[in-house]
Write an enzyme that holds these catalytic residues in place. Structure first.
Site, PDB file in Angstrom:
ATOM      1  N   GLU A  28      -4.546   9.670  -3.853  1.00 31.51           N
ATOM      2  CA  GLU A  28      -4.299   8.906  -5.072  1.00 31.51           C
ATOM      3  C   GLU A  28      -4.754   9.718  -6.294  1.00 31.51           C
ATOM      4  OE1 GLU A  28      -5.660   4.593  -6.991  1.00 31.51           O
ATOM      5  OE2 GLU A  28      -6.797   5.491  -5.345  1.00 31.51           O
ATOM      6  N   HIS A  29      -5.981  10.195  -6.263  1.00 33.94           N
ATOM      7  CA  HIS A  29      -6.530  11.032  -7.334  1.00 33.94           C
ATOM      8  C   HIS A  29      -6.859  12.414  -6.766  1.00 33.94           C
ATOM      9  CE1 HIS A  29      -7.889   6.828  -8.224  1.00 33.94           C
ATOM     10  NE2 HIS A  29      -7.407   7.126  -9.421  1.00 33.94           N
ATOM     11  N   GLN A  53     -15.323   7.000  -7.358  1.00 38.75           N
ATOM     12  CA  GLN A  53     -14.388   6.239  -6.540  1.00 38.75           C
ATOM     13  C   GLN A  53     -15.099   5.487  -5.418  1.00 38.75           C
ATOM     14  OE1 GLN A  53     -11.057   5.953  -7.564  1.00 38.75           O
ATOM     15  NE2 GLN A  53     -12.275   6.867  -9.199  1.00 38.75           N
ATOM     16  N   GLU A  87      37.803   3.881   7.499  1.00 38.15           N
ATOM     17  CA  GLU A  87      36.656   3.025   7.810  1.00 38.15           C
ATOM     18  C   GLU A  87      37.089   1.655   8.333  1.00 38.15           C
ATOM     19  OE1 GLU A  87      33.940   2.889   4.513  1.00 38.15           O
ATOM     20  OE2 GLU A  87      33.246   4.928   4.904  1.00 38.15           O
ATOM     21  N   GLN A 100      -2.294 -18.015  -4.887  1.00 34.25           N
ATOM     22  CA  GLN A 100      -1.644 -19.115  -5.599  1.00 34.25           C
ATOM     23  C   GLN A 100      -1.055 -18.656  -6.931  1.00 34.25           C
ATOM     24  OE1 GLN A 100      -4.838 -18.959  -4.709  1.00 34.25           O
ATOM     25  NE2 GLN A 100      -6.225 -19.573  -6.347  1.00 34.25           N
ATOM     26  N   ASP A 125      -8.533   6.952 -15.893  1.00 34.85           N
ATOM     27  CA  ASP A 125      -8.663   5.517 -15.635  1.00 34.85           C
ATOM     28  C   ASP A 125      -8.578   4.693 -16.913  1.00 34.85           C
ATOM     29  OD1 ASP A 125      -8.782   5.297 -12.927  1.00 34.85           O
ATOM     30  OD2 ASP A 125     -10.952   5.039 -12.797  1.00 34.85           O
ATOM     31  N   HIS A 185     -16.019   1.777  -5.910  1.00 34.68           N
ATOM     32  CA  HIS A 185     -14.995   0.732  -5.935  1.00 34.68           C
ATOM     33  C   HIS A 185     -15.105  -0.206  -4.742  1.00 34.68           C
ATOM     34  CE1 HIS A 185     -12.396   1.453  -9.315  1.00 34.68           C
ATOM     35  NE2 HIS A 185     -12.289   2.726  -9.042  1.00 34.68           N
ATOM     36  N   ASN A 242      -7.206  -8.447  -4.526  1.00 37.61           N
ATOM     37  CA  ASN A 242      -7.841  -8.356  -3.211  1.00 37.61           C
ATOM     38  C   ASN A 242      -6.799  -8.470  -2.100  1.00 37.61           C
ATOM     39  OD1 ASN A 242      -7.206 -11.089  -2.975  1.00 37.61           O
ATOM     40  ND2 ASN A 242      -9.283 -11.773  -3.475  1.00 37.61           N
ATOM     41  N   HIS A 259      40.601  -3.174   1.503  1.00 33.98           N
ATOM     42  CA  HIS A 259      40.223  -2.211   0.472  1.00 33.98           C
ATOM     43  C   HIS A 259      41.420  -1.351   0.084  1.00 33.98           C
ATOM     44  CE1 HIS A 259      36.128  -3.338   1.411  1.00 33.98           C
ATOM     45  NE2 HIS A 259      35.618  -2.442   0.565  1.00 33.98           N
ATOM     46  N   SER A 290      -9.070   2.790  -2.860  1.00 33.97           N
ATOM     47  CA  SER A 290      -9.003   3.935  -3.766  1.00 33.97           C
ATOM     48  C   SER A 290      -9.359   5.229  -3.030  1.00 33.97           C
ATOM     49  CB  SER A 290      -9.954   3.736  -4.943  1.00 33.97           C
ATOM     50  OG  SER A 290      -9.791   4.755  -5.895  1.00 33.97           O
ATOM     51  N   TYR A 345      -0.814  -9.313 -12.817  1.00 36.49           N
ATOM     52  CA  TYR A 345      -2.023  -9.874 -12.210  1.00 36.49           C
ATOM     53  C   TYR A 345      -3.206  -8.993 -12.594  1.00 36.49           C
ATOM     54  CZ  TYR A 345      -5.159 -12.068  -8.882  1.00 36.49           C
ATOM     55  OH  TYR A 345      -6.217 -12.757  -8.327  1.00 36.49           O
TER      56      TYR A 345
END
Length: 407
Positions: A302-303, A234, A390, A166, A336, A237, A189, A395, A212, A104
């Site tokens: 994250e960074h 950042q 067990e 979708q 990036d 964003h 999003n 088994h 971010s 995506y």
């Protein structure tokens, strides 16, 4: 809209796509993207038009970035392995790439060719044979030129004009046009993230990404204007982006604050960046280097930028960070777009237990077990005893059937 309402809407969209296929995909594309499409698949004519609309200089940059990213990810590839014991036992692990992956790529009013590169290349290095890419069209029914060119440069032949929940549903369950995939990766999003959460289990996903984050650790050798610029890289964003400066100098923290205000003045995405700084920006003063490291490991950003004299002296103590940028010339945008490591990174503290998107994310491992007669007879009694402990008699009998005399 509340979280419950959003989730309900996403579930309705997914169910509609599962039942109605392309018809539902066409309906929601018109409803949310403002364009009614006769065909979802991008044509060769559209790709050639994209090349005509892209500057030659950017094309060369994309090609060089592809080389860097592919080289880095090629080092991550794992091979199957086997070991043979003296008694004839053969054990091992068979590494197999996924059959298919869906990527995506956010779009509409923006263009993110870097998302194409970072999500497609590790899948290709892993050996995934089929990669399908989806991206929402603009109101004139096209995908941004940079996105199409990046995909074509990588050899992606399935590119579809579809976005939102979708598109995620189409990748997960298939339509008349889009065949289902085994894993869905890529940012989006809140509706895309919610849809990925809903389809997980029927297909795999990369992660549920949050806003971010960046933590900039700076000592007396750092420059306030550069630290401020990195925080804003950042902040622009999303208003929810988290930006943190950690320093051992109160004076430096104040200097960076002033620089942030100064640089905000002519920033094109000023309103977004300012909201991020005002709501989620933090300027922390640590008493010692050790306290600064503790703060980093608690945040698990994250960074992480280490704008310090000798970043390699700090590296061994950093336990939790998605990507670590070392020194003055390793600004976050280097990673990036161009350096090679993946920019799809764990957010919201999940760097405590997860990793950047990588080649392993597009493979699966199968255990291989071969027991010789000698090894089986040696260990059969132990295995049967373990099974009976067990309470699993069948088994145990599955083992003992092979020990019966004369058979």
């Amino acid at each position: 809209m509340t979280g419950k309402e959003g989730r309900r809407m996403v579930k309705e969209i997914i169910e509609a796509v599962k039942k109605q296929g392309d018809e539902a995909l066409r309906y929601y594309t018109e409803k949310f993207d403002g364009v009614r499409l006769d065909s979802f698949k991008v044509t060769e004519t559209e790709i050639q038009e994209a090349y005509r609309n892209l500057d030659d200089s950017l094309l060369e940059i994309i090609r060089e970035a592809i080389e860097n990213i592919r080289l880095f990810h090629s080092k991550q590839k794992r091979d199957s392995w086997f070991m043979t014991n003296p008694d004839g036992t053969v054990l091992g692990q068979k590494v197999t790439p996924l059959d298919s992956a869906g990527v995506y790529v956010p779009g509409g009013t923006a263009a993110y060719p870097s998302s194409v590169l970072m999500n497609v290349i590790p899948a290709q290095v892993a050996g995934v044979e089929r990669i399908a890419m989806v991206s929402p069209p603009s109101r004139d029914g096209v995908i941004p030129a940079g996105v199409l060119v990046a995909a074509n440069e990588l050899g992606v032949t399935e590119i579809y004009k579809a976005g939102g929940a979708q598109a995620v549903a189409a990748l997960a369950y298939g339509t008349e046009t889009i065949k289902p995939v085994d894993k869905i990766v890529g940012p989006g999003n809140i509706f895309v993230a919610t849809a990925k959460r809903e389809v997980f289990g029927d297909v795999d996903i990369d992660m549920i990404a949050g806003p971010s984050e960046i933590a900039v650790v700076a000592d007396e050798t750092a420059r306030a204007n550069e630290a401020a610029a990195d925080l804003l890289s950042q902040a622009e964003h999303d208003p929810l982006s988290k930006c943190m400066l950690i320093t051992t100098s109160q004076a430096f923290a104040e200097e960076v604050k002033l620089e942030v205000e100064k640089q905000l003045e002519d920033l094109p995405r000023k309103d977004i960046a300012k909201a991020s700084i005002d709501q989620n920006g933090e300027f922390l003063v640590a008493e010692t280097k050790e306290e600064a490291i503790r703060l980093v490991n608690e945040l698990a950003p994250e960074h992480l930028e280490l704008l310090v004299k000798d970043p390699f002296e700090w590296l061994g103590s950093i336990r939790h960070a998605g990507a670590i940028f070392m020194g003055r010339y390793s600004s976050e945008p280097v990673g990036d777009y161009f350096a090679g490591p993946n920019h799809v990174l764990p957010t919201s503290g999940t760097a405590r237990f997860s990793s950047p998107l990588n080649v392993d994310d597009f493979t699966k491992k199968s255990s291989v077990i071969y027991y010789s007669k000698e090894a089986f007879e040696k260990n059969a009694g132990k295995i049967a005893e373990f099974a009976r402990y067990e309470g699993l008699e069948a088994h145990a009998r599955a083992i003992e059937e092979r020990l019966k005399q004369g058979e």
